[in-house]
Write a protein that holds these residues in place. Structure first.
Motif, PDB file in Angstrom:
ATOM      1  N   ASP A  70      63.641 -39.645 -29.379  1.00 41.47           N
ATOM      2  CA  ASP A  70      63.839 -40.143 -30.738  1.00 41.47           C
ATOM      3  C   ASP A  70      65.297 -40.516 -30.923  1.00 41.47           C
ATOM      4  N   SER A  71      65.554 -41.510 -31.793  1.00 41.87           N
ATOM      5  CA  SER A  71      66.931 -41.951 -32.042  1.00 41.87           C
ATOM      6  C   SER A  71      67.621 -41.025 -33.035  1.00 41.87           C
TER       7      SER A  71
ATOM      8  N   VAL B 229      57.425 -46.066 -32.508  1.00 42.71           N
ATOM      9  CA  VAL B 229      58.639 -46.295 -33.301  1.00 42.71           C
ATOM     10  C   VAL B 229      58.362 -47.374 -34.334  1.00 42.71           C
TER      11      VAL B 229
ATOM     12  N   TYR C 197      50.766 -43.037 -44.103  1.00 42.82           N
ATOM     13  CA  TYR C 197      51.247 -44.230 -43.395  1.00 42.82           C
ATOM     14  C   TYR C 197      51.474 -45.333 -44.413  1.00 42.82           C
TER      15      TYR C 197
ATOM     16  N   ARG D 143      55.680 -39.243 -37.777  1.00 41.46           N
ATOM     17  CA  ARG D 143      54.330 -38.748 -38.123  1.00 41.46           C
ATOM     18  C   ARG D 143      53.362 -38.929 -36.953  1.00 41.46           C
ATOM     19  N   LEU D 144      53.305 -40.164 -36.435  1.00 41.85           N
ATOM     20  CA  LEU D 144      52.338 -40.459 -35.376  1.00 41.85           C
ATOM     21  C   LEU D 144      52.771 -39.851 -34.052  1.00 41.85           C
TER      22      LEU D 144
HETATM   23  N1  NAD Z   1      51.524 -43.003 -39.231  1.00 42.74           N
HETATM   24  C1  NAD Z   1      50.434 -43.535 -38.762  1.00 42.74           C
HETATM   25  O1  NAD Z   1      49.357 -43.028 -39.010  1.00 42.74           O
HETATM   26  C2  NAD Z   1      50.459 -44.773 -37.906  1.00 42.74           C
HETATM   27  C3  NAD Z   1      49.240 -45.292 -37.541  1.00 42.74           C
HETATM   28  C4  NAD Z   1      49.229 -46.402 -36.738  1.00 42.74           C
HETATM   29  C5  NAD Z   1      50.411 -46.988 -36.316  1.00 42.74           C
HETATM   30  N2  NAD Z   1      51.600 -46.526 -36.700  1.00 42.74           N
HETATM   31  C6  NAD Z   1      52.789 -47.177 -36.194  1.00 42.74           C
HETATM   32  O2  NAD Z   1      53.493 -46.222 -35.398  1.00 42.74           O
HETATM   33  C7  NAD Z   1      54.889 -46.363 -35.577  1.00 42.74           C
HETATM   34  C8  NAD Z   1      55.444 -45.073 -36.110  1.00 42.74           C
HETATM   35  O3  NAD Z   1      54.891 -44.768 -37.350  1.00 42.74           O
HETATM   36  P1  NAD Z   1      55.182 -43.413 -38.137  1.00 42.74           P
HETATM   37  O4  NAD Z   1      54.309 -43.395 -39.315  1.00 42.74           O
HETATM   38  O5  NAD Z   1      55.095 -42.265 -37.169  1.00 42.74           O
HETATM   39  O6  NAD Z   1      56.688 -43.649 -38.565  1.00 42.74           O
HETATM   40  P2  NAD Z   1      57.846 -42.582 -38.829  1.00 42.74           P
HETATM   41  O7  NAD Z   1      58.889 -43.268 -39.601  1.00 42.74           O
HETATM   42  O8  NAD Z   1      57.240 -41.326 -39.343  1.00 42.74           O
HETATM   43  O9  NAD Z   1      58.409 -42.278 -37.346  1.00 42.74           O
HETATM   44  C9  NAD Z   1      59.181 -43.177 -36.608  1.00 42.74           C
HETATM   45  C10 NAD Z   1      60.096 -42.384 -35.691  1.00 42.74           C
HETATM   46  O10 NAD Z   1      60.726 -43.288 -34.785  1.00 42.74           O
HETATM   47  C11 NAD Z   1      62.102 -42.913 -34.680  1.00 42.74           C
HETATM   48  N3  NAD Z   1      62.872 -44.077 -34.257  1.00 42.74           N
HETATM   49  C12 NAD Z   1      63.317 -45.122 -35.000  1.00 42.74           C
HETATM   50  N4  NAD Z   1      63.958 -46.016 -34.215  1.00 42.74           N
HETATM   51  C13 NAD Z   1      63.894 -45.535 -32.951  1.00 42.74           C
HETATM   52  C14 NAD Z   1      64.391 -46.001 -31.693  1.00 42.74           C
HETATM   53  N5  NAD Z   1      65.060 -47.158 -31.568  1.00 42.74           N
HETATM   54  N6  NAD Z   1      64.150 -45.261 -30.590  1.00 42.74           N
HETATM   55  C15 NAD Z   1      63.477 -44.080 -30.678  1.00 42.74           C
HETATM   56  N7  NAD Z   1      63.001 -43.569 -31.850  1.00 42.74           N
HETATM   57  C16 NAD Z   1      63.210 -44.306 -32.963  1.00 42.74           C
HETATM   58  C17 NAD Z   1      62.477 -42.378 -36.038  1.00 42.74           C
HETATM   59  O11 NAD Z   1      63.603 -41.540 -35.961  1.00 42.74           O
HETATM   60  C18 NAD Z   1      61.203 -41.636 -36.436  1.00 42.74           C
HETATM   61  O12 NAD Z   1      61.215 -40.297 -36.014  1.00 42.74           O
HETATM   62  C19 NAD Z   1      55.090 -47.545 -36.520  1.00 42.74           C
HETATM   63  O13 NAD Z   1      55.306 -48.718 -35.788  1.00 42.74           O
HETATM   64  C20 NAD Z   1      53.769 -47.630 -37.247  1.00 42.74           C
HETATM   65  O14 NAD Z   1      53.510 -48.941 -37.671  1.00 42.74           O
HETATM   66  C21 NAD Z   1      51.642 -45.398 -37.477  1.00 42.74           C
END
Ligand code: NAD
Ligand code: NAD
Lengths: 207, 207
Positions: B112-113, B149, A97, B89-90
């Motif tokens: 997902d977008s 997202v 992350y 990822r999440l």
């Molecule tokens: N990875 C973690 O462990 C973690 C932990 C806590 C919070 N978060 C939060 O969760 C969110 C996602 O994190 P991540 O690490 O999974 O990011 P990531 O980049 O791995 O995944 C984001 C996903 O959202 C999709 N996306 C982007 N815009 C979109 C839209 N308008 N509509 C639908 N889908 C869309 C992308 O295609 C992508 O698959 C972030 O806001 C992050 O701050 C992540």
């Protein structure tokens, strides 16, 4: 000592000031901050006053000055060393992350009880078997531990982190962990939040 | 109307009663519950009283009876239809999180977008492009949306879910979402929790 609700508001104000700085906004009043964040202007002024004098220019705060004031007083520019225990679905998401590293929380170790996981996960973070938690936390001076293990292993994991000298824990498992040695625990319980939502919805539906 | 702190305690009591039932414990007193959970026995008795009469047998509650009483009154046996928006990822970790389905929260759609994601993720859950959120939420009667997202897409995602008739949202992104139409929003902000921990630690370290 700042009460927790004020602390949470100050962090939200800080996030907003970062955004205003990016948008080149020079000054902002407590009522404008209140309108955007949904807080009462009085409570904003009171929260900021916990941090000492910041100088209020004729009804407004200087964005940059207030931001640095909050950052310095809350220690937001401090770097913290963290680790993730449990490298399954959730743990691997956290391990990679980027927002954590970008905000001063460097993930410097990952742990799992399944040795195969340590060899198959691709990550720049150093990985260790779970039985080395106490030793590695001590050696690397890790301050915050993120727990992403199954519920039955959560307390044992917390104890190992605490024995190593961890100072704060974020617990993702759905069980309550008992703290020792004055260690602070914050719970992020997705299942618990879903149940609260479901209960609140059920109350609205009641005939 | 039950205050939120009581609600959270009642859910913790319910979780504990499930555990006691598995261990074949027949009855338990409010002070025993208090000791295990770290609540005052008075507040436990008061919380339970919000749900009406449950019959207290000479200083103790019948485990099964109290459990079913809390479950029925809080609507915990209700099945809720949920969806996950953002399959990175999440989001993929949540999509395959068995505890949700096992506790009555069935994940019936993912969005997902990025169209490629929809074809490469292996999951029994039906996947859709993000521009179909409003239509699919409406058609399938989805009640709770989980937002995973990036921060810049969080508000737009919430608006699409709300237009489809969603009733509750759990937001994992680090920004505050504005609700409309009386929709309830619960934030699970890992970065925010880390910052609160870091700030509390900084206060302890202050000379
Ligand atoms: N990875 C973690 O462990 C973690 C932990 C806590 C919070 N978060 C939060 O969760 C969110 C996602 O994190 P991540 O690490 O999974 O990011 P990531 O980049 O791995 O995944 C984001 C996903 O959202 C999709 N996306 C982007 N815009 C979109 C839209 N308008 N509509 C639908 N889908 C869309 C992308 O295609 C992508 O698959 C972030 O806001 C992050 O701050 C992540
Ligand atoms: N998947 C999710 O989206 C999600 C969301 C919220 C909360 N959670 C919670 O997070 C935790 C992990 O969930 P998951 O879905 O990633 O599970 P998972 O089964 O995918 O991963 C758990 C990992 O922990 C490891 N492990 C088991 N015992 C251990 C021990 N004693 N020490 C170190 N590592 C150990 C396992 O080897 C495995 O790699 C659970 O408590 C779950 O309730 C998961």
């Amino acid at each position: 000592k700042i009460p927790n609700p004020s602390l949470t508001r100050l962090l939200a104000i800080y996030h907003l000031l970062e955004q205003l700085e990016r948008e080149n906004v020079k000054s902002v009043s407590s009522s404008e901050l209140g309108k955007i964040l949904g807080f009462k202007p009085d409570s904003i002024r009171k929260d900021v006053s916990y941090l000492g004098e910041v100088g209020n220019f004729g009804g407004g705060y200087e964005v940059l000055k207030l931001k640095d004031h909050i950052c310095g007083n809350l220690g937001l520019d401090r770097k913290r060393r963290t680790c993730v225990v449990g490298l399954g679905r959730l743990g691997t998401a956290i391990l990679n992350y980027d927002d954590l590293n970008e905000n001063g929380f460097s993930v410097i170790a990952g742990f799992d009880s399944n040795i195969n996981k340590l060899e198959t996960i691709t990550t720049p973070v150093e990985l260790f078997p779970a039985h080395e938690i106490t030793e590695v936390v001590k050696k690397k001076g890790i301050e915050i531990g993120l727990i992403a293990v199954p519920a039955r292993a959560a307390q044992e994991t917390a104890d190992r982190l605490i024995d190593g000298g961890i100072r704060g824990i974020i617990n993702f498992s759905p069980v309550a962990i008992k703290a020792k040695n004055n260690v602070m625990i914050r719970n992020l319980d997705l299942l618990g939040e879903c149940m609260i939502l479901s209960t609140l919805l059920a109350f609205r539906e009641k005939p």
